[in-house]
Scaffold this motif. Structure first.
Motif, mmCIF file in Angstrom:
data_model
loop_
_atom_site.group_PDB
_atom_site.id
_atom_site.type_symbol
_atom_site.label_atom_id
_atom_site.label_comp_id
_atom_site.label_asym_id
_atom_site.label_seq_id
_atom_site.Cartn_x
_atom_site.Cartn_y
_atom_site.Cartn_z
ATOM 1 N N MET A 1 4.914 10.661 13.498
ATOM 2 C CA MET A 1 4.650 8.457 12.855
ATOM 3 C C MET A 1 4.618 9.105 11.564
ATOM 4 S SD MET A 1 3.070 5.209 14.747
ATOM 5 C CE MET A 1 4.040 5.556 16.788
ATOM 6 N N SER A 2 5.068 8.024 10.448
ATOM 7 C CA SER A 2 3.972 8.187 9.533
ATOM 8 C C SER A 2 3.073 7.206 9.126
ATOM 9 C CB SER A 2 5.092 8.551 8.382
ATOM 10 O OG SER A 2 4.928 6.578 7.664
ATOM 11 N N LYS A 3 2.632 6.853 8.387
ATOM 12 C CA LYS A 3 1.403 6.187 8.139
ATOM 13 C C LYS A 3 1.201 5.725 6.753
ATOM 14 C CE LYS A 3 -3.599 6.619 8.281
ATOM 15 N NZ LYS A 3 -5.011 7.000 8.651
ATOM 16 N N LYS A 4 1.237 4.307 6.580
ATOM 17 C CA LYS A 4 1.188 3.825 5.406
ATOM 18 C C LYS A 4 0.051 2.889 5.116
ATOM 19 C CE LYS A 4 5.476 4.817 4.678
ATOM 20 N NZ LYS A 4 6.338 5.416 3.211
ATOM 21 N N ILE A 5 -0.648 3.060 3.816
ATOM 22 C CA ILE A 5 -1.658 1.916 3.417
ATOM 23 C C ILE A 5 -1.664 1.082 2.208
ATOM 24 C CG2 ILE A 5 -3.644 2.329 1.830
ATOM 25 C CD1 ILE A 5 -2.839 4.311 4.384
ATOM 26 N N LEU A 6 -1.612 -0.404 2.444
ATOM 27 C CA LEU A 6 -1.051 -1.831 2.533
ATOM 28 C C LEU A 6 -2.462 -2.393 1.265
ATOM 29 C CD1 LEU A 6 0.799 -4.789 2.609
ATOM 30 C CD2 LEU A 6 -0.419 -4.880 4.652
ATOM 31 N N SER A 7 -2.226 -2.380 0.727
ATOM 32 C CA SER A 7 -2.876 -2.735 -0.348
ATOM 33 C C SER A 7 -2.967 -3.929 -0.556
ATOM 34 C CB SER A 7 -3.517 -1.781 -1.295
ATOM 35 O OG SER A 7 -3.143 -2.007 -1.839
ATOM 36 N N ILE A 8 -3.887 -5.518 -2.135
ATOM 37 C CA ILE A 8 -3.113 -5.962 -2.639
ATOM 38 C C ILE A 8 -3.851 -5.847 -3.847
ATOM 39 C CG2 ILE A 8 -3.311 -8.429 -3.167
ATOM 40 C CD1 ILE A 8 -1.961 -8.082 -0.255
ATOM 41 N N ASP A 9 -2.722 -6.071 -4.775
ATOM 42 C CA ASP A 9 -3.370 -5.873 -6.393
ATOM 43 C C ASP A 9 -4.386 -7.196 -6.763
ATOM 44 O OD1 ASP A 9 -4.283 -5.747 -9.181
ATOM 45 O OD2 ASP A 9 -2.137 -5.176 -9.884
ATOM 46 N N THR A 10 -5.580 -7.391 -6.381
ATOM 47 C CA THR A 10 -6.340 -8.782 -6.940
ATOM 48 C C THR A 10 -5.934 -9.195 -7.941
ATOM 49 O OG1 THR A 10 -8.143 -7.977 -7.365
ATOM 50 C CG2 THR A 10 -7.618 -8.489 -4.678
ATOM 51 N N ALA A 11 -5.521 -8.169 -9.195
ATOM 52 C CA ALA A 11 -5.981 -8.679 -10.741
ATOM 53 C C ALA A 11 -4.539 -9.089 -10.690
ATOM 54 C CB ALA A 11 -6.345 -6.949 -11.507
ATOM 55 N N ALA A 12 -3.533 -8.714 -10.055
ATOM 56 C CA ALA A 12 -2.485 -9.506 -10.182
ATOM 57 C C ALA A 12 -1.689 -10.630 -9.870
ATOM 58 C CB ALA A 12 -1.246 -8.357 -9.395
ATOM 59 N N CYS A 13 -2.243 -10.700 -8.307
ATOM 60 C CA CYS A 13 -2.349 -11.434 -7.159
ATOM 61 C C CYS A 13 -2.961 -12.810 -7.919
ATOM 62 C CB CYS A 13 -2.288 -11.305 -5.491
ATOM 63 S SG CYS A 13 -2.796 -12.752 -5.062
ATOM 64 N N THR A 14 -1.563 -14.149 -8.160
ATOM 65 C CA THR A 14 -2.158 -15.711 -7.870
ATOM 66 C C THR A 14 -2.617 -16.763 -6.854
ATOM 67 O OG1 THR A 14 0.308 -16.279 -7.951
ATOM 68 C CG2 THR A 14 -0.828 -15.167 -10.184
ATOM 69 N N ARG A 64 1.079 -3.525 -2.193
ATOM 70 C CA ARG A 64 0.978 -2.259 -2.420
ATOM 71 C C ARG A 64 1.085 -1.617 -1.606
ATOM 72 N NH1 ARG A 64 2.138 -3.629 -6.964
ATOM 73 N NH2 ARG A 64 0.960 -3.401 -8.475
ATOM 74 N N LEU A 65 2.359 -0.590 -0.632
ATOM 75 C CA LEU A 65 2.287 0.006 0.372
ATOM 76 C C LEU A 65 2.719 1.890 0.186
ATOM 77 C CD1 LEU A 65 2.778 -0.490 3.460
ATOM 78 C CD2 LEU A 65 4.865 -1.168 3.013
ATOM 79 N N ALA A 66 1.963 2.290 0.646
ATOM 80 C CA ALA A 66 1.682 3.864 -0.141
ATOM 81 C C ALA A 66 1.297 4.840 1.452
ATOM 82 C CB ALA A 66 0.536 3.383 -1.487
ATOM 83 N N SER A 67 2.306 5.383 0.821
ATOM 84 C CA SER A 67 2.409 7.015 2.083
ATOM 85 C C SER A 67 0.785 7.008 2.468
ATOM 86 C CB SER A 67 3.326 7.791 1.429
ATOM 87 O OG SER A 67 4.261 7.267 1.936
ATOM 88 N N ALA A 68 0.371 7.335 3.214
ATOM 89 C CA ALA A 68 -1.381 7.317 3.150
ATOM 90 C C ALA A 68 -0.566 9.437 2.945
ATOM 91 C CB ALA A 68 -1.302 7.754 4.715
ATOM 92 N N GLY A 69 -2.330 9.753 2.245
ATOM 93 C CA GLY A 69 -2.565 10.463 0.829
ATOM 94 C C GLY A 69 -1.954 10.170 -0.375
ATOM 95 N N SER A 70 -1.219 9.674 -0.313
ATOM 96 C CA SER A 70 -0.588 9.546 -1.577
ATOM 97 C C SER A 70 -0.457 8.548 -2.095
ATOM 98 C CB SER A 70 1.330 9.018 -1.392
ATOM 99 O OG SER A 70 2.155 8.832 -2.281
ATOM 100 N N GLN A 71 -0.712 9.280 -3.730
ATOM 101 C CA GLN A 71 -0.887 8.228 -5.009
ATOM 102 C C GLN A 71 0.041 7.623 -5.771
ATOM 103 O OE1 GLN A 71 -4.335 8.980 -3.763
ATOM 104 N NE2 GLN A 71 -4.789 8.546 -6.123
ATOM 105 N N ALA A 72 1.049 7.720 -5.262
ATOM 106 C CA ALA A 72 2.357 6.699 -5.413
ATOM 107 C C ALA A 72 2.623 5.540 -4.549
ATOM 108 C CB ALA A 72 3.352 7.137 -5.478
ATOM 109 N N ASP A 73 2.458 4.356 -5.146
ATOM 110 C CA ASP A 73 2.608 2.969 -4.144
ATOM 111 C C ASP A 73 4.572 2.951 -4.107
ATOM 112 O OD1 ASP A 73 2.809 0.880 -6.415
ATOM 113 O OD2 ASP A 73 0.255 1.074 -6.160
#
Length: 76
Positions: A1-14, A64-73
Motif C-alpha cells: 500500500m502506498s502512502k501519500k503526504i497531503l499538504s496545503i500551500d498556505t501562501a497560495a491558499c485563499t 499538494r499530494l506527494a508520494s511518501a519519501g518523494s520531493q515531487a508533488d
C-alpha cells in the motif's frame, strides 16, 4: 500500500473552502483564513482518492499530494 503526504500551500491558499466542502474529514478552513490538512499521512485508498479529487478543483491549486519519501508533488 502506498502512502501519500497531503499538504496545503498556505501562501497560495485563499480559504475558498472547496476542499472542506468536498471532504471535511481531510480539510478545514482555519480561523486565519486558509485551509489546513487534518491528516497529512494518507494510507487508506479512499482517503487518497478523496484528496486527489480536490487537486483539480482547488481554485488556487494550493493542495499538494506527494508520494511518501518523494520531493515531487502532484499539486502543481
Amino acid at each position: 500500500m502506498s502512502k501519500k503526504i497531503l499538504s496545503i500551500d498556505t501562501a497560495a491558499c485563499t480559504g475558498a473552502g472547496t476542499c472542506e466542502a468536498m471532504h471535511p474529514q481531510l480539510f478545514r478552513v482555519s480561523a486565519e483564513g486558509y485551509s489546513v490538512a487534518l491528516r497529512t499521512e494518507l494510507v487508506e485508498p479512499e482517503d487518497i482518492e478523496a484528496a486527489s479529487s480536490v487537486l483539480d478543483v482547488c481554485p488556487t491549486e494550493a493542495i499538494r499530494l506527494a508520494s511518501a519519501g518523494s520531493q515531487a508533488d502532484s499539486g502543481v
